[in-house]
Motif scaffolding. Sequence first.
Motif, PDB file in Angstrom:
ATOM      1  N   GLN A 198       1.445   6.643  -6.829  1.00  0.00           N
ATOM      2  CA  GLN A 198       0.378   7.496  -7.308  1.00  0.00           C
ATOM      3  C   GLN A 198       0.517   9.167  -6.804  1.00  0.00           C
ATOM      4  N   GLU A 199       1.245   9.305  -5.668  1.00  0.00           N
ATOM      5  CA  GLU A 199       1.611  10.725  -5.442  1.00  0.00           C
ATOM      6  C   GLU A 199       2.524  11.175  -6.588  1.00  0.00           C
ATOM      7  N   LEU A 206       0.877   4.267  -2.793  1.00  0.00           N
ATOM      8  CA  LEU A 206       0.616   5.563  -2.468  1.00  0.00           C
ATOM      9  C   LEU A 206       1.710   6.493  -2.963  1.00  0.00           C
ATOM     10  N   LYS A 218       0.771  -1.247  -0.173  1.00  0.00           N
ATOM     11  CA  LYS A 218       0.033  -0.052  -0.025  1.00  0.00           C
ATOM     12  C   LYS A 218       0.974   1.324   0.266  1.00  0.00           C
ATOM     13  N   LYS A 219       1.941   1.180   0.738  1.00  0.00           N
ATOM     14  CA  LYS A 219       2.777   2.412   0.700  1.00  0.00           C
ATOM     15  C   LYS A 219       3.574   2.594  -0.483  1.00  0.00           C
TER      16      LYS A 219
END
Length: 326
Positions: A249-250, A246, A242-243
């Motif tokens: 995506q960022e 993220l 998940k990290k």
Amino acid sequence: MSKYLPILIILILNITNPIFAQENFKWVTVKKGEGFNAFLYRNQLTPAKHSAKFKSLNQGRFTKSGHLIAGKKYKVPLRYSTYSIPLLGKEHASVKQIDNLLEGAVIHLVAGHGGPDPGAVGKVSGNKICEDEYAYDIVLRLGKELISHGAKVHFIIRDDNDGIRNAAFLKPDKDEKCYPSQVIPKKQTPRLRQRAAAVNILARKEKPGTYQRLIILHLDSRSKRNRTDVYFYHHSNSAKGKKLALMLQEKMKVKYAKYQPNRKYTGTIGTRRLYMLKTTTPPSVFVELGNINNYRDQIRFTKTDNRQALANWLCEGVIDDYKAQK
């Protein structure tokens, strides 16, 4: 996405000499009785080639007569290698490491489908475009970028004939293999089992605690009217997956804001119990690069500069994730 991603500027570097990235160095203490030349040789440097660089890095740290001081630490420029990776193709096989931002990281890369399965198929101006070919090209570009920053990269799906290609329409074939040289099964379940096993075997060979990540690249197939941005899946039980999602995506958000300020990035993150996410041991992210049937998304894949930009941005996201883990 707009018609064009930013054009990339490629710097031609001298591959006959080691490459020194700006301000990349390590601190080394001078031993008692160790002279200038001996210190350089101990650090795999030669006085003829590297004295000027070494002195420039350490101005004001020498004696009045220009000698080293025993027990004192000095900045030693890092030497970087040039690697030969035939899988990337003749024009791209020589990969120059430019820094050590990913030193110690191990990245496993999987291009979706391949072999007897082309994945999703679209058409552009009468030309057939196949998911597996474009996912594979971007995987190779991403792998090259990761290696240039010091990462160890495992390409799970491999095609000895293709390499990185600059054509808009990539010729489809069925000769891809699964690491190390396994014929890819026609049926989906054996195919996924094969590549998951390859990842897990390679992952077990690394030392415990090694930063390892798996990135799986696909293209989606939706209605022609459905335009999508790059989006991500991770396993619901994987905090590290998940990290990474993220971080990736960022990075996309930042790049969109910079290069396409009039268009909001809408790529999402979700959880799915996909076979590759739930059966592989490294924390993993499944990336959908866009809709192969949508005209504007098709430009994202058929333009060479766009494929390279996607690879660069994904690489930067991995670097951010690695920094956060250190």
